[in-house]
Design an enzyme around this catalytic site. Structure first.
Site, PDB file in Angstrom:
ATOM      1  N   ASP A 210      25.466  80.077  70.926  1.00 52.32           N
ATOM      2  CA  ASP A 210      25.950  81.106  71.847  1.00 52.32           C
ATOM      3  C   ASP A 210      27.243  80.611  72.505  1.00 52.32           C
ATOM      4  OD1 ASP A 210      25.198  79.237  73.710  1.00 52.32           O
ATOM      5  OD2 ASP A 210      24.006  80.621  74.931  1.00 52.32           O
TER       6      ASP A 210
ATOM      7  N   GLU B 252      15.750  85.910  75.420  1.00 51.17           N
ATOM      8  CA  GLU B 252      17.053  85.691  74.792  1.00 51.17           C
ATOM      9  C   GLU B 252      17.902  86.958  74.799  1.00 51.17           C
ATOM     10  OE1 GLU B 252      18.503  83.040  74.013  1.00 51.17           O
ATOM     11  OE2 GLU B 252      16.842  81.616  74.088  1.00 51.17           O
TER      12      GLU B 252
ATOM     13  N   TYR C   6      22.424  84.334  66.353  1.00 52.55           N
ATOM     14  CA  TYR C   6      22.056  83.498  67.502  1.00 52.55           C
ATOM     15  C   TYR C   6      20.574  83.701  67.873  1.00 52.55           C
ATOM     16  CZ  TYR C   6      20.996  82.219  72.167  1.00 52.55           C
ATOM     17  OH  TYR C   6      20.336  81.695  73.235  1.00 52.55           O
TER      18      TYR C   6
END
Ligand code: SF4
Length: 369
Positions: free
Chosen positions: A137, A36, A119
Site C-alpha cells: 500500500d 483493510e 493489495y
C-alpha cells in the site's frame, strides 16, 4: 538488496510497538477484509468506530450477503468512496453463492472478488491464511522507496513492481502476515511523511538515510491541480417536509440520497442555477428563500463549493418528476438521519440541525409554502 536481518529487526519492533487494533486479535479473512477495505483512504482512528459498528451489524460474510444496499451504505456514510461498500456487498453475495458462504483461500479467487485488488488480496492471503503474498500500500511504497533510495516515481508501474519484488524476497515463511503489517505499521508510526529516523528499528538498513536523501524520497509524479466546481443545492420545504432524491446506479454517488441541485453554469448566479436545476431534475418551479450556508469540500480531485439554499414552491405545490434520480420524495427533517448522503449533503444536514437560524428559516418557509 536489503540484508536478511532486516526482517528480524522489523518483526521484533512490531511485536513490541504494534497498535492494539480491534481486528488484530482475530485474523479471520472476513475481519481482515472489512478492516483493510475500510482503512483504504481513511485514518485508522476513524476506522475503529466504523469497524465495530459494521461487525456488530454484519458479523460474518453471510450476514453481509443478505443485507440491503441501503443499510450497507448507511453504515458506511462518512467514510466516502462508496463503491468500496457496494463492492463488499457484491463480493459477499459471490462468496455466499459461489463458495457456500466460506471465504476462498486461493489468492487468485480472492483477487477475483469484486473490489479486491492486489493489495487487499495480498493482505487477506498473508494475514488470514499465512501465505507468502506481498501487500503493498502507500505506506509500504514510501518505506521501501527510502530503504532502497529509489529514484523511480514509486507509485508508477516500474517503481511499484520494484517494491513488490523486494517485499516478496523478504517475506518470511513463518510470519508473512505479520511482516506485511509490520512494514505498514512502520510507515504509519515511524517512517511517516516526516520520518523519525532516530527511533527507526531498521535505520542501518536504510540507504536513503545513509546517503542523506530521506526527504527526497519517495519521488512522486507531478501532482495534478484540483479542479474547482461550483454547485447550487436547494432544500425545498413543503408541508413540514423537505425534498430528497436517490441518485441513479450509473451516476456519481450511486444509491446515495441528496437534495436536488447541480453545477452553476457560466453567467448564472447560484440562485438562477438552482431554479434551473430544479426544473430540469424534478420539474418543479421553485424560488430560493434564503442562503443556508456555503460548504467547501474536496471530492477525489475536485474542490467543490456548494451554495445551499432553502427554497419553496413558486405557485401551487406539485408532485416532483424524478428525471435524474431513481426515486425520491418529501420527508420530515428529523427522518434525514435514516438516509445515506454523500459527504457534502450530509454536512448540510448536520449544519441545518445545529444552526439556530435554520429553525426560524424553516418555520418562515413553512408559513409561506
Ligand atoms: Fe524511514 Fe528513516 Fe527508517 Fe529510513 S531510517 S526507513 S527513512 S524512518
Amino acid at each position: 538488496m536489503i540484508e536478511v536481518t532486516f526482517t528480524s529487526h522489523l518483526l521484533d519492533w512490531y511485536d513490541a510497538h504494534k497498535r492494539d487494533l480491534p481486528w488484530r486479535g482475530q485474523p479471520e479473512p472476513y475481519a481482515v477484509w472489512v478492516s483493510e477495505i475500510m482503512a483504504q483512504q481513511t485514518q485508522i482512528d476513524r476506522v475503529i468506530g466504523y469497524y465495530d459498528r459494521w461487525m456488530k451489524r454484519f458479523p460474518d460474510v453471510v450476514a453481509l450477503a443478505q443485507a440491503h444496499e441501503e443499510d450497507v451504505l448507511k453504515l458506511w456514510e462518512g467514510l466516502g468512496y462508496y463503491s468500496r461498500a457496494r463492492n463488499m456487498l457484491k463480493a459477499a453475495v459471490v462468496i455466499f453463492q459461489g463458495y457456500g458462504g466460506v471465504f476462498p483461500t486461493e489468492y487468485a479467487d480472492i483477487h477475483g472478488l469484486p473490489g479486491i485488488g492486489e493489495y487487499t488480496a495480498g493482505a487477506i492471503s498473508s494475514i488470514a491464511f499465512g501465505q507468502k503474498e506481498p501487500a503493498v500500500d502507500a505506506n509500504v511504497l514510501r518505506v521501501f522507496a527510502r530503504l532502497l533510495d529509489m529514484e523511480l516515481p514509486v507509485r508508477e508501474t516500474k517503481g511499484r513492481s520494484r517494491v513488490t519484488e523486494q517485499v516478496q524476497a523478504l517475506l518470511p515463511s513463518d510470519r508473512p502476515g505479520d511482516f506485511n503489517q509490520a512494514v505498514m505499521e512502520l510507515g504509519a508510526l515511524v517512517c511517516t511523511k516526516n520520518p523519525d529516523c532516530v527511533h527507526c528499528p531498521v535505520q542501518h538498513h536504510c540507504k536513503a538515510h545513509a546517503v542523506g536523501t530521506v526527504l527526497l524520497r519517495p519521488v512522486l509524479p507531478a501532482s495534478k491541480k484540483a479542479r474547482r466546481i461550483n454547485m447550487a443545492t436547494g432544500v425545498l420545504i413543503h408541508d413540514g417536509q423537505v425534498l430528497i432524491q436517490k441518485r441513479k446506479p450509473d451516476d456519481v454517488w450511486p444509491g446515495l440520497w441528496e437534495f436536488p441541485g447541480g453545477g452553476i453554469e457560466k453567467g448564472e448566479t447560484p440562485e438562477q442555477a438552482l431554479v434551473r436545476e430544479y426544473m430540469e431534475e424534478v420539474e418543479l418551479k421553485i424560488e430560493p428563500v434564503a442562503k443556508i450556508t456555503t460548504l467547501v469540500y474536496t471530492y477525489t480531485r475536485y474542490k467543490v463549493t456548494m451554495h445551499c439554499f432553502s427554497c419553496r414552491f413558486v405557485d401551487k405545490p406539485r408532485e416532483p418528476v424524478f428525471n435524474e434520480a431513481v426515486e425520491g420524495g418529501f420527508v420530515r427533517p428529523e427522518a434525514l438521519d435514516k438516509y445515506a448522503f454523500p459527504s457534502g449533503h450530509r454536512r448540510l444536514v448536520e449544519y441545518m440541525k445545529t444552526d439556530r437560524d435554520f429553525e426560524t428559516l424553516f418555520a418562515d418557509a413553512l408559513k409561506k409554502s
